[in-house]
Write a protein that holds these residues in place. Structure first.
Motif, PDB file in Angstrom:
ATOM      1  N   ASP A 131      -6.477   1.133  -6.774  1.00  0.00           N
ATOM      2  CA  ASP A 131      -7.713   2.172  -6.448  1.00  0.00           C
ATOM      3  C   ASP A 131      -8.660   0.872  -5.185  1.00  0.00           C
ATOM      4  O   ASP A 131      -9.646   0.762  -5.528  1.00  0.00           O
ATOM      5  CB  ASP A 131      -8.482   2.974  -6.552  1.00  0.00           C
TER       6      ASP A 131
ATOM      7  N   HIS B 254      -1.665   7.926  -1.683  1.00  0.00           N
ATOM      8  CA  HIS B 254      -1.074   8.341  -3.655  1.00  0.00           C
ATOM      9  C   HIS B 254      -0.419   9.936  -3.843  1.00  0.00           C
ATOM     10  O   HIS B 254       0.461   9.909  -4.780  1.00  0.00           O
ATOM     11  CB  HIS B 254      -2.669   8.812  -4.370  1.00  0.00           C
TER      12      HIS B 254
ATOM     13  N   THR C 185       0.680  -1.209   0.165  1.00  0.00           N
ATOM     14  CA  THR C 185       0.106   0.408   0.193  1.00  0.00           C
ATOM     15  C   THR C 185       0.766   1.178  -0.309  1.00  0.00           C
ATOM     16  O   THR C 185       2.206   0.864   1.049  1.00  0.00           O
ATOM     17  CB  THR C 185      -0.808   0.470   1.012  1.00  0.00           C
TER      18      THR C 185
ATOM     19  N   GLU D  69      -3.605   3.922  -1.852  1.00  0.00           N
ATOM     20  CA  GLU D  69      -3.918   2.591  -3.368  1.00  0.00           C
ATOM     21  C   GLU D  69      -2.286   1.744  -2.767  1.00  0.00           C
ATOM     22  O   GLU D  69      -1.600   1.810  -2.378  1.00  0.00           O
ATOM     23  CB  GLU D  69      -2.958   3.769  -4.742  1.00  0.00           C
TER      24      GLU D  69
ATOM     25  N   ARG E 197      -6.624   0.953 -11.275  1.00  0.00           N
ATOM     26  CA  ARG E 197      -5.934   2.013 -11.632  1.00  0.00           C
ATOM     27  C   ARG E 197      -5.548   2.045 -13.115  1.00  0.00           C
ATOM     28  O   ARG E 197      -6.287   2.430 -14.773  1.00  0.00           O
ATOM     29  CB  ARG E 197      -6.128   2.651 -11.137  1.00  0.00           C
TER      30      ARG E 197
END
Length: 401
Positions: A303, A55, A52, A243, A278
């Protein structure tokens, strides 16, 4: 009686031998594991470990060289964009001078002081010359007005007066230059000074505030220290903007498209998290696997689609396991992978036909790690033999294990 008993004994022995021979020669069913062919939803996924990340990360660095004060924030502190003070930078103290540098600086100060005295003497000379020229100009003016002086001589005297004024202005400018030079040379003798008690060290020249609302993710060093321009101080980001970054084999990545659904597992919480692919970055890179094999990989970015409260506790740079859906069907006929074997260029299975193994060539579609899609050759409810041993063959009697 004895004559009757002897034939009975012989007949019994013959019967026992016959039964034993029959038992020895009769076929013994082979124990097998059976699985049923089913019909229902089926997915083919690309599985990989991911990490993770927030963003938008904001790495805050010092805009100038100087003394950064002790960090007013710690890791995990909430910050508000444009309001929360995250760092403060003061001008740095001058460095110590060694003996040679100090002697050179002191000599330069004396040189600048002497040059200043010379400039002041030049001003005095220029002012004296100007006073004399002004007195001469007054006398020449009277003679010119009375007609006793030619115009040419009069203009020459006026030009001489203007020259003397310019010389005085140049001498004064030279004095200002030498005065600044002296101050600059004296400044080189300034050394570090110990602040006195009660000095306010928080009155800084530069105050840095948070560029975005969120949390402090990292602080390079909480202590007061000297820093160079551009040196990193801390990182700020919003944990809600999470993300997932996944390193995929390039051969797997080409089969995926943006918008594909995915599930996130092994993240530490209960249940699965939903996500969506994404993008797949256009450029790959080489990565050496745990077995020492060079692999071409490419980053895929996903995402989260669920509410942030669903993934409470999940933060930046956490390890997760991702399954990205490559293909799915709502009503596919499926057979376990363990029942398949090769029959030449085709796929085949053994079907339990009332206790007898029957080989059947089938046509397959998509496959995942557990089941394969059956396009032809099997129907829902058929029982197939999984992981058949070399004892299983066409027509062999079998029995469920």
């Amino acid at each position: 009686m004895a004559k009757l008993f002897k034939p009975l004994m012989i007949a019994g022995a013959v019967a026992v031998v016959a039964v034993g021979g029959w038992l020895a020669l009769r076929p013994i069913p082979v124990p097998v594991d059976l699985a049923e062919v089913t019909q229902g939803p089926m997915e083919v996924t690309v599985n990989a470990e991911g990490v993770t990340r927030i963003h938008n990360l904001y790495h805050i660095s010092s805009p100038v060289s100087g003394l950064v004060l002790r960090s007013p924030v710690e890791v995990g502190d909430p910050v508000v964009a444009g309001k929360t003070l995250v760092a403060a930078v003061e001008p740095g103290e001058p460095a110590f001078l060694d003996e040679r540098s100090r002697l050179q600086a002191e000599a330069a100060v004396k040189e600048a002081a002497a040059a200043l005295k010379l400039a002041e003497a030049n001003i005095a000379a220029a002012r004296s010359a100007l006073d004399y020229s002004e007195a001469q100009m007054a006398r020449y003016q009277r003679l010119y007005d009375n007609g006793n002086l030619s115009a040419q001589e009069y203009q020459r005297q006026r030009a001489d007066l203007e020259t003397k004024k310019a010389q005085l202005a140049a001498a004064e400018a030279e004095r200002d230059l030498r005065q600044s030079t002296l101050e600059r040379q004296r400044a080189t003798l300034t050394g570090p000074q110990v602040p006195e008690a009660g000095d306010d060290l928080t009155d800084c020249c530069i105050r840095l505030t948070a560029p975005v609302s969120g949390q402090v993710l990292s602080v390079v060093n909480t202590s007061q220290r000297m820093v160079a321009a551009g040196e990193a101080l801390l990182t700020v980001g919003d944990p809600k903007e999470l993300e997932v970054s996944v390193d995929l084999l390039s051969s797997d990545a080409v089969r995926l498209k943006a918008g594909a659904t995915a599930t996130v597992d092994r993240w530490g919480g209960d249940g699965l998290l939903q996500a969506k692919l994404r993008e797949i970055e256009p450029s790959g890179f080489t990565k050496v696997s745990a077995l020492g094999i060079e692999e071409q990989r490419v980053k895929a970015i996903l995402d989260f689609t669920g509410p942030p409260a669903r993934r409470a506790g999940l933060g930046n740079a956490y390890r997760v396991y991702v399954r990205i859906v490559e293909w799915q069907a709502p009503d596919a006929v499926q057979v376990p992978i363990g029942a398949l074997f090769r029959e030449g260029a085709d796929w085949a299975v053994y079907v339990d036909g009332s206790g007898v193994a029957r080989k059947r060539v089938i046509k397959l579609g998509r496959r995942n790690d557990e089941v394969a899609q059956v396009l032809d050759g099997l129907k829902p409810g058929d029982e197939v033999i999984t992981h058949p041993s070399d004892r299983v063959a066409e027509g062999v009697q079998v029995t469920p294990r």
